[in-house]
Design a protein around this motif. Structure first.
Motif, PDB file in Angstrom:
ATOM      1  N   ASP A 101      -8.572  -4.397  -9.307  1.00 39.82           N
ATOM      2  CA  ASP A 101      -9.059  -3.319 -10.321  1.00 39.82           C
ATOM      3  C   ASP A 101      -7.984  -2.281 -10.154  1.00 39.82           C
ATOM      4  N   ALA A 102      -7.262  -1.968 -11.151  1.00 37.24           N
ATOM      5  CA  ALA A 102      -6.380  -0.769 -11.347  1.00 37.24           C
ATOM      6  C   ALA A 102      -6.946   0.428 -10.870  1.00 37.24           C
ATOM      7  N   ASP A 103      -8.462   0.477 -11.171  1.00 33.57           N
ATOM      8  CA  ASP A 103      -9.064   1.969 -10.693  1.00 33.57           C
ATOM      9  C   ASP A 103      -9.515   1.990  -9.445  1.00 33.57           C
ATOM     10  N   SER A 104      -8.945   0.885  -8.358  1.00 32.34           N
ATOM     11  CA  SER A 104      -9.680   0.919  -7.145  1.00 32.34           C
ATOM     12  C   SER A 104      -9.129   1.934  -6.014  1.00 32.34           C
ATOM     13  N   ILE A 105      -9.832   2.115  -4.941  1.00 31.83           N
ATOM     14  CA  ILE A 105      -9.334   3.124  -3.951  1.00 31.83           C
ATOM     15  C   ILE A 105      -8.034   2.717  -3.562  1.00 31.83           C
ATOM     16  N   LEU A 122       0.589  -1.229   0.049  1.00 28.89           N
ATOM     17  CA  LEU A 122       0.077   0.078   0.000  1.00 28.89           C
ATOM     18  C   LEU A 122       0.963   1.429  -0.052  1.00 28.89           C
ATOM     19  N   GLY A 123       1.929   1.101   0.853  1.00 28.33           N
ATOM     20  CA  GLY A 123       3.054   2.221   0.813  1.00 28.33           C
ATOM     21  C   GLY A 123       2.945   3.045   1.913  1.00 28.33           C
ATOM     22  N   TYR A 138      -4.803   5.291  -3.180  1.00 32.04           N
ATOM     23  CA  TYR A 138      -4.116   5.522  -2.117  1.00 32.04           C
ATOM     24  C   TYR A 138      -2.890   5.379  -2.495  1.00 32.04           C
ATOM     25  N   ARG A 139      -2.260   4.062  -2.927  1.00 29.18           N
ATOM     26  CA  ARG A 139      -1.062   3.648  -3.319  1.00 29.18           C
ATOM     27  C   ARG A 139      -0.074   4.830  -4.189  1.00 29.18           C
ATOM     28  N   ASP A 140      -0.903   5.357  -5.021  1.00 29.03           N
ATOM     29  CA  ASP A 140      -0.376   6.158  -5.873  1.00 29.03           C
ATOM     30  C   ASP A 140      -0.183   7.618  -5.193  1.00 29.03           C
ATOM     31  N   LEU A 141      -1.096   8.113  -4.222  1.00 24.11           N
ATOM     32  CA  LEU A 141      -1.034   9.197  -3.742  1.00 24.11           C
ATOM     33  C   LEU A 141      -0.160   9.180  -2.721  1.00 24.11           C
TER      34      LEU A 141
END
Ligand code: TEU
Length: 549
Positions: A454-458, A43-44, A462-465
């Protein structure tokens, strides 16, 4: 402003009882957490805050500790704990433990002794008073309903319990209590943990007159009667000097009753007390005179006011954690978002808020999946002592049980204590046995297996942000200013430093809005929870992050 790892990193809270069961007894445990460390790492997030795993009769699910030095067997063994800590550190993460020393369990050895006689050596580990006029020593009420005093016939005195009757308050006036707390701190710090979340730490110093209060609003009683007592800073500084300061660790105080007026006294960088606080001003919004089940209206205007007040109060000297849910409050997407039509969009918007305000973000388990409140209609399906105590109190006072249950749907703590929804198999993959509390029936649609596919999931949002925040320290240390866009459904603010400027636009409503009032020509849109668009038309619950060219 001082730079520290605990300002830059992100906390992930685990409520172990509901996280993952490895033994089939229906209760989450340490080996279950170990089996999910890669999920957490991916998740990061950086710092795991573990709610209590110590010996406890579980009157308040572990916040009533009967042995500070041992692991509750339902969670596992000390060897399991050592394996967990090693696994967390091996992944470059850190572990902070929950320190609950405003009170212990009434089954702690100290209290077993204390209640035996007035001259027992442990008598003054707790707060005992004779009754008054045939009743309790004063009119103080527990956070969990009823009087804050319980009569003990053995010695014909009452003892103080600001929480349940099985959570007697420790007497911090007694140096032996402070010595004992220092020993507990050093025991766990010597095992290599990375800090503590300090449960209700502003309550540890009592106003020794123990006078009746004329205050009627419970939030006022918390702030002016229970919290911020005369020696609270002396005591917190003492444990800092005698234990914390000898280690490179972090401390975060849970701050019921800490207002912006006194916040810096707890977390000013030169105070020698705490690194940061979980203030609860925004979380206690909506709590009426008789608490959370006596709700009063509030809105985003209140939330924004509180964030501004705390930003101004902290300045460059103090620090807070930014969070919108934890194990004591409803699921953030249900409380602050919109958990039906716009559940995903609003969950993503709220994560952008948490990750772009100034403070250490704290993400509660399952929030990254978009888990939402549960709606049990039978009081027997609830487990929280707070819910059951107030169910009795409110219905005996005449409230329709159905009305009370509707308040539990909105404000009950079990909303965030249903098992983590790992997949759509029986019991949502949480346990091969019967969970200690029912799984939210929506686990069929909301679960980690589905989200991770789902690549567009929450989760991936979160991981990207989280990754973006790590790469852009402007979002950690940068200044913050809210832009007035004359629209109460929008929250628009800038973060900037000498290197970068970011503009965050949050439409926290289910309406469409326009950004015509904003001059965006010098900004490029780099993140949105909808398709990236140069349009000024904002979708419902749309969250955008712009960067100044
Ligand atoms: O919480 C104290 C606290 O302020 C919240 O419990 C809140 O006031 C409560 O939910 C009433 O609305 C800490 C722990 O986080 C909580 O889980 C414990 O129950 C409590 O202290 C006693 O240890």
């Amino acid at each position: 402003m001082e730079k520290h790892w605990w300002k830059e990193e992100v906390i992930y809270q685990i409520y172990p009882r509901s996280f993952k069961d490895s033994t089939g007894d229906g209760i989450g445990d340490i080996q279950g957490i170990i089996s999910k460390l890669d999920y957490i790492k991916n998740l990061g997030v950086d710092i795991i805050w573990l709610s209590p795993i110590y010996q406890s009769p579980n009157d308040d699910n572990g916040y009533d500790i009967s042995d500070y030095y041992d692991i509750h067997p339902e969670f596992g063994t000390m060897a399991d704990f050592d394996q967990l800590l090693e696994g967390i550190h091996a992944r470059g993460m850190r572990l902070i433990m929950d320190l609950v020393v405003n009170h212990s369990s009434d089954e702690h050895a100290w209290f077993e002794e204390s209640k035996k006689s007035k001259d027992n050596p442990y008598r003054d580990y707790y707060i005992w008073k004779p009754g008054k006029n045939g009743g309790p020593p004063n009119n103080w009420r527990s956070f969990f309903g009823g009087s804050a005093w319980k009569y003990d016939p053995t010695t014909d005195e009452y003892f103080l319990h600001l929480f349940t009757q099985k959570q007697p308050d420790l007497n911090w006036e007694n140096p032996k209590v402070r010595d004992a707390v220092v020993d507990v701190l050093r025991f766990w710090l010597d095992k290599g943990i990375d800090g503590f979340r300090m449960d209700v730490i502003p309550l540890i110093s009592k106003r020794l007159e123990f006078a009746d209060t004329e205050l009627t609003e419970f939030n006022d009683v918390v702030e002016k009667v229970y919290s911020n007592g005369p020696k609270v800073h002396q005591y917190i500084n003492e444990i800092y000097e005698r234990a914390i300061k000898d280690y490179d660790v972090m401390t975060v105080g849970e701050g019921p009753g800490i207002s912006t007026e006194v916040g810096l006294k707890y977390v000013g960088h030169d105070r020698g007390e705490l690194n940061m606080i979980f203030h609860l001003d925004h979380m206690f919004l909506g709590h009426g005179p008789k608490g959370k089940f006596d709700p009063v209206p509030y809105d985003w205007t209140d939330i924004k006011r509180i964030f501004k007040e705390w930003y101004d109060a902290m300045g460059d000297s103090g620090w807070v954690s930014i969070f919108l849910d934890n194990h004591d409050f409803p699921r953030l997407v249900s409380r602050f978002g919109e958990d039906t039509k716009y559940r995903v969009e609003s969950a993503k918007l709220l994560s952008m808020l948490i990750l772009t305000l100034r403070g250490t973000p704290c993400i509660y388990q399952g929030t990254e999946l978009g888990m939402s409140n549960v709606h049990f209609d039978d009081i027997k399906d609830y487990r929280d002592v707070e819910t059951h105590n107030f169910y009795k109190e409110f219905t005996e006072a005449g409230m329709d049980p159905k009305e009370f249950i509707s308040h539990v749907h909105d404000h009950g703590r079990d909303n965030v204590r249903t098992p983590i929804q790992w997949d759509n198999s029986e019991n949502s993959g949480f346990s091969s046995g019967t969970p200690w509390i029912k799984v939210n029936p929506n686990f069929i649609d909301i679960n980690a297996e589905k989200v991770l596919n789902d690549a567009d999931s929450i989760y991936y949002w979160y991981r990207d942000l989280l990754s973006f925040r790590k790469e852009n320290k402007t979002l950690v240390y940068g200044q913050w200013e809210v832009l007035d866009v004359d629209n109460n459904d929008l929250y628009v603010y800038k973060r900037w430093d000498d290197n970068e400027e970011f503009l965050i636009v949050l439409n926290h409503s289910s309406s469409h809005h326009s950004l015509d009032k904003l001059s965006l020509e010098n900004y490029s849109l780099i993140k949105s929870n909808y398709e990236l668009s140069a349009s000024n038309a904002l979708n419902p619950w749309e969250a955008r992050l712009y960067k100044l060219y």
